[in-house]
Enzyme design. Sequence first.
Site, PDB file in Angstrom:
ATOM      1  N   ASP A  80      -0.468   1.024   4.976  1.00 44.99           N
ATOM      2  CA  ASP A  80      -0.319   0.308   3.711  1.00 44.99           C
ATOM      3  C   ASP A  80       0.942   0.806   2.995  1.00 44.99           C
ATOM      4  O   ASP A  80       1.359   1.948   3.200  1.00 44.99           O
ATOM      5  CB  ASP A  80      -1.557   0.562   2.841  1.00 44.99           C
ATOM      6  CG  ASP A  80      -1.620  -0.346   1.625  1.00 44.99           C
ATOM      7  OD1 ASP A  80      -0.854  -1.334   1.569  1.00 44.99           O
ATOM      8  OD2 ASP A  80      -2.439  -0.081   0.732  1.00 44.99           O
ATOM      9  N   GLU A  81       1.531  -0.034   2.160  1.00 46.07           N
ATOM     10  CA  GLU A  81       2.710   0.339   1.360  1.00 46.07           C
ATOM     11  C   GLU A  81       3.795   0.959   2.247  1.00 46.07           C
ATOM     12  O   GLU A  81       4.370   2.007   1.925  1.00 46.07           O
ATOM     13  CB  GLU A  81       2.325   1.315   0.238  1.00 46.07           C
ATOM     14  CG  GLU A  81       1.228   0.833  -0.689  1.00 46.07           C
ATOM     15  CD  GLU A  81       1.700  -0.225  -1.676  1.00 46.07           C
ATOM     16  OE1 GLU A  81       2.843  -0.691  -1.564  1.00 46.07           O
ATOM     17  OE2 GLU A  81       0.902  -0.602  -2.558  1.00 46.07           O
ATOM     18  N   GLN A  88       9.427  -4.148  -3.446  1.00 44.69           N
ATOM     19  CA  GLN A  88       8.715  -3.242  -4.346  1.00 44.69           C
ATOM     20  C   GLN A  88       8.937  -1.781  -3.974  1.00 44.69           C
ATOM     21  O   GLN A  88       8.134  -0.918  -4.326  1.00 44.69           O
ATOM     22  CB  GLN A  88       7.217  -3.558  -4.352  1.00 44.69           C
ATOM     23  CG  GLN A  88       6.875  -4.913  -4.936  1.00 44.69           C
ATOM     24  CD  GLN A  88       5.386  -5.091  -5.142  1.00 44.69           C
ATOM     25  OE1 GLN A  88       4.778  -4.505  -6.041  1.00 44.69           O
ATOM     26  NE2 GLN A  88       4.777  -5.911  -4.305  1.00 44.69           N
ATOM     27  N   LYS A 105      -2.923  -8.167   0.036  1.00 49.12           N
ATOM     28  CA  LYS A 105      -2.650  -7.308   1.194  1.00 49.12           C
ATOM     29  C   LYS A 105      -3.838  -6.407   1.534  1.00 49.12           C
ATOM     30  O   LYS A 105      -4.083  -6.139   2.713  1.00 49.12           O
ATOM     31  CB  LYS A 105      -1.392  -6.476   0.956  1.00 49.12           C
ATOM     32  CG  LYS A 105      -1.498  -5.398  -0.106  1.00 49.12           C
ATOM     33  CD  LYS A 105      -0.210  -4.616  -0.208  1.00 49.12           C
ATOM     34  CE  LYS A 105      -0.283  -3.569  -1.313  1.00 49.12           C
ATOM     35  NZ  LYS A 105      -1.302  -2.529  -1.036  1.00 49.12           N
ATOM     36  N   THR A 106      -4.582  -5.931   0.518  1.00 55.27           N
ATOM     37  CA  THR A 106      -5.738  -5.075   0.803  1.00 55.27           C
ATOM     38  C   THR A 106      -6.795  -5.855   1.572  1.00 55.27           C
ATOM     39  O   THR A 106      -7.423  -5.339   2.499  1.00 55.27           O
ATOM     40  CB  THR A 106      -6.330  -4.513  -0.501  1.00 55.27           C
ATOM     41  OG1 THR A 106      -5.305  -3.826  -1.226  1.00 55.27           O
ATOM     42  CG2 THR A 106      -7.455  -3.537  -0.208  1.00 55.27           C
ATOM     43  N   ARG A 117       3.545  -7.659 -12.641  1.00 52.21           N
ATOM     44  CA  ARG A 117       2.287  -7.089 -13.128  1.00 52.21           C
ATOM     45  C   ARG A 117       1.543  -8.096 -14.006  1.00 52.21           C
ATOM     46  O   ARG A 117       0.350  -7.958 -14.239  1.00 52.21           O
ATOM     47  CB  ARG A 117       2.525  -5.824 -13.971  1.00 52.21           C
ATOM     48  CG  ARG A 117       3.189  -4.638 -13.302  1.00 52.21           C
ATOM     49  CD  ARG A 117       2.583  -4.271 -11.988  1.00 52.21           C
ATOM     50  NE  ARG A 117       3.286  -4.923 -10.887  1.00 52.21           N
ATOM     51  CZ  ARG A 117       2.774  -5.116  -9.686  1.00 52.21           C
ATOM     52  NH1 ARG A 117       1.548  -4.732  -9.406  1.00 52.21           N
ATOM     53  NH2 ARG A 117       3.471  -5.700  -8.737  1.00 52.21           N
TER      54      ARG A 117
END
Length: 761
Positions: free
Chosen positions: A217-218, A248, A33-34, A630
């Site tokens: 973002d997020e 998330q 995503k970044t 993770r």
Amino acid sequence: MQNLLHNLNPEQLAAVTLPAQSALILAGAGSGKTRVLTTRIAWLIQTGQVSPGGILAVTFTNKAAKEMQARLSAMLPINTRGMWIGTFHGLCNRLLRAHYRDAALPQTFQILDSQDQLSAIKRLLKQNNIDDEKYPPRNLMYFINSAKEQGLRPHEVDAYDDFNRKFVQLYEMYEQQCQREGVVDFAELLLRTYELLSRNQPLREHYQRRFSHILVDEFQDTNDLQYKWLKLMAGQHGAVFAVGDDDQSIYAFRGANVGNMMAFERDYNVQNLIKLEQNYRSHGHILDSANCLIAHNSKRLGKNLRTDAGHGEPLRVYEASSDLQEAQWIIEETKSLIGEGMSRSEIAILYRSNAQSRVIEHALFTAGIPYRVYGGQRFFERAEIKHAIAYLQLMDNPHNDSAFLRVVNFPTRGIGARSLEQLQDAARQYGISLYAAVAYVAGKAGTSLGGFVKLIESARFETQNLPLQEMVKVVLERSGLMMHYQSDKDGADRIENLEQLVSAAMLFVSEEGFGIDTPALAGPKAQAVAGAGITTADGVEIVDADAPLHTVMSPLSAFLSHASLEAGDNQAQVGQDALQLMTVHSAKGLEFDAVFITGLEEGLFPHENSQQEQGGLEEERRLMYVAITRAKKRLYLSFSQTRMLHGQTRYNMKSRFLDELPDECLKWLSPQVQHRWFGHTAKAAWDDAPQAGANAIAQQFSGKDIGWKAGETVFHQKFGEGVIVNIEGGGGNARAHINFGRHGMKLLDLGVAKLQKVTNA
């Protein structure tokens, strides 16, 4: 152009090259995503759709903002320092600095971090003789922050009972105190900015025209006020590019509203919804387990992670008899991983509650394995740094009562509680700050307090033409902090930290574009702000906050803002290769070659509080989803039959989340249990058995012929799996207290209850 886009997969490419319309990007864990966000910005600039100054990019951490700036600098020959890329709090601070008059703030307003805010609230209660046991300071802080995050001032809060009315009254008094002292807390930064833009139409329209592209973002972590702020900045015509993952969303306790994603889709009539499902982090068994688990949640926007990396190794599951055995198993497995050549820093041990770490830490210490507790006390939160910052805050704004009280008698200079009471009485009487009230205190107390004021004033005079790093050195010496810690036998580390503050100041002025010799207290801020005005058609002057920090703030003011905003964001650096220990919440955004998820027991993970909260269980499942994703190569899951927590032994049954994982992805490692008979199939086996067979099984395990003991796991047709906590009576009159997890504690007659022992496969 091709160089910019050539490494993108089809989904990423579609997201990056969307037309200038609002879009929602569902970005799964490890899906890049970044890269999508930064490439989208670079593509918009390179294709001439927007200038760098027309971009507003919002992140949730300063670290993420800096990473985005670094990536953009590598993609395009542009200076990203002046771009509006930052956290909600950082961007609001920037805007309020430029429009402080319109926001009714002093030019040198200062930011209270969480610790400072709590101290200010304690001081408020004490000064007004409020019982802090009846009205706990921390509860009041949560109340105030929650109200602000909903956009509510005291007069707008629903006071439905006497207790709540008192909290509302204290909220109002707290606001008056902050306004008097020229300070704002984190929640106030956002609310004050929102109110400013709401009531000031020319200013609002200016920024709406300015920022034609807003990227977030997020997005799943936004609260109600942050979403309203974004809508205000976007206006009717701005394009909002929202990137997030509803699976998330794990910060409801901080006010995050996962429903904002669906609301955004509805409010903006989103036609462009793109799912980034290609995962570049984890192997197939890990992703299949995550997909299977999260499918049990309702109200999802829906996606399935996939990978080209193959299935990889199955998830290893271990049942321990106690938390001590669980910790020892972790030690042995980590030694094995290290023996295979894996770096310790690529191994993470996750737990739901901080209380779980004690046993693990002890085992690691005993085994001589270096470890690091991620999220330990950070640099700007250390006591000696907080003291130094307080002195600097008084140099910038002497009316900050929180800073005054922190250091007025530290190091000790004979100013006791009685003197401070006199001072606070004078401040209350005249409605002024503690610093100003010193002039009204007579006698010995006045002399001692006057000495402190002279110390601050003389240090201010001495440093008025010095650069920031030199000012910090002088303040550390003149305040007596260095001498205090030099005389402390355990003060070496604290002195080292104070010296590091000088380095931090030097690095800050360099990174933010201040001249290395720019005086800390001077600077061109007033002239720059006055010269940055523009006039609208209505004749309204608007100050544009486009200018970088070094043109609108003095180095000292900017550094103090930086210290408050960065508190809790920077992790302490550790040179030694060490295992990483952390809560699952702390692990969000990180990745490791091998991950241990410990304490998978009902009441612990999922947490027992989730049963009482609406949507609580689904948030716990999202938290488990975050934990699973993770891991890149190896994932270990463990639970314990007994655990010592908060001074009590708990008898546990395994987490329901283990039953929600696919059998084909699991490998059971427990030496005495290869796979428990109960789990995915036990209930079905009971239901499918002929009635005569079921009666026979029930008779067999009725308690008449078999002895029971505390700690044993049993199965009941109605209540499911449970753990015997204790047994009272004997023979045909024996009764057992059994913890059935989601069904609670039951007292059953062992001679009547149809219980089945959970046995090996």
